[in-house]
Design an enzyme around this catalytic site. Structure first.
Site, short mmCIF file in Angstrom:
data_model
loop_
_atom_site.label_atom_id
_atom_site.label_comp_id
_atom_site.label_asym_id
_atom_site.label_seq_id
_atom_site.Cartn_x
_atom_site.Cartn_y
_atom_site.Cartn_z
CD GLU A 39 -1.09 1.10 3.47
OE1 GLU A 39 -2.18 1.54 3.09
OE2 GLU A 39 -0.60 1.37 4.57
CG HIS A 68 -1.89 5.25 2.90
ND1 HIS A 68 -2.20 6.60 2.96
CD2 HIS A 68 -1.20 4.97 4.03
CE1 HIS A 68 -1.70 7.11 4.07
NE2 HIS A 68 -1.09 6.14 4.74
CG HIS A 179 -0.77 1.00 9.80
ND1 HIS A 179 -1.04 1.78 8.70
CD2 HIS A 179 -0.96 1.79 10.89
CE1 HIS A 179 -1.39 3.01 9.11
NE2 HIS A 179 -1.34 3.02 10.44
#
Length: 270
Positions: A39, A68, A179
């Site tokens: 991402e 995202h 993340h």
């Protein structure tokens, strides 16, 4: 089944590391299936179609996204065309693409890949990740129509990732966090047989602030003022992720190892 998961691909450095190393790893480790979170692969924010194609050509079987997911607008349509891209399950009811899908490895064994977004400390509230993943796991019991199940938990808080890991324990082969871009050291097999890691880290340049050139993030922390854009660091990247072996009959994990290759982090590999 031998599964490799690679954490958030960060900018050009991360894409370069995947392109240069992944095919060789598939051969050396005799990998059956590879999932890559990408991402942040395009300039640190989102993923273009061209970069998605390059990562798939480099040896990824599936790409997962994150909060995202649609920063690059072309992904709104490309994820509908390219079924090997998984966006978050609980992103929005009207979001394009799919949050869960079953794939096959070269031997015909089926693996379910899904992803959920956390709610704690995130910029917006998403649908409940626990009920979202529960619905998918109930519809696809491990060892039934799926010989393996991988859940990418894209969360800020380590506690939320740990809770989701235990929520899925015994019902998924692998639960791995993404993340934060910071790898954790807690790879384990949970009590009911699910391989778990709180965060796989990033495939990117660790001589940085979570993958970005340090100057601008440091300025913002020190002065509270914004002067320029964040720019992905472009030094030698470390491939970071998780290696898991599963039992074909039960779908549960039999081995789990952290993966760190190249760059500034100490190597760790199966």
């Amino acid at each position: 089944m031998k599964i490799l998961f690679l954490g958030d691909v960060m900018g050009r450095a991360g894409r370069r590391a995947v392109s240069e190393r992944l095919k060789k790893l598939r051969e050396e480790w005799r990998l059956d299936f590879v999932v890559v979170n990408a991402e942040n692969a395009t300039s640190g924010a989102g993923l273009t179609a061209a970069h998605a194609k390059a990562i798939l050509e480099a040896g990824a079987d599936v790409i997962t996204l994150g909060d995202h997911a649609f920063d690059q607008r072309e992904m709104l349509t490309f994820c509908e065309q390219e079924k090997r891209i998984i966006r978050p399950l609980n992103f929005a009811k009207g979001a394009p693409g799919s949050g869960a899908r079953i794939f096959k490895d070269a031997r015909g064994r089926q693996i379910l890949v899904t992803q959920v977004l956390g709610n704690v400390f995130m910029k917006r509230a998403f649908d409940d990740p626990f009920s979202a993943v529960d619905q998918v796991l109930r519809a696809n019991p491990l060892g039934g129509n799926a010989q393996a199940i991988l859940v990418d938990v894209h969360c800020e808080a380590t506690s939320e990732k740990m809770a989701l890991g235990r929520w899925c324990d015994g019902r998924a082969s692998v639960v791995v966090g993404t993340h934060t871009h910071v790898p954790t050291g807690d790879a384990m097999i949970l009590g009911k047989g699910t391989a778990y890691l709180t965060d796989a880290g990033m495939c990117g340049d660790y001589n940085s602030v979570i993958g970005m050139e340090a100057e601008e993030p440091m300025r913002r922390f020190v002065t509270g003022m914004v002067k320029g854009r964040f720019t992905p660091a472009n030094g030698e990247a470390t491939l970071s992720g998780l290696y898991v072996e599963t039992d074909d009959r039960t779908g549960l994990a039999t081995r789990v190892e952290m993966v760190r290759i190249g760059g500034r982090l100490q190597d760790a590999r199966p």
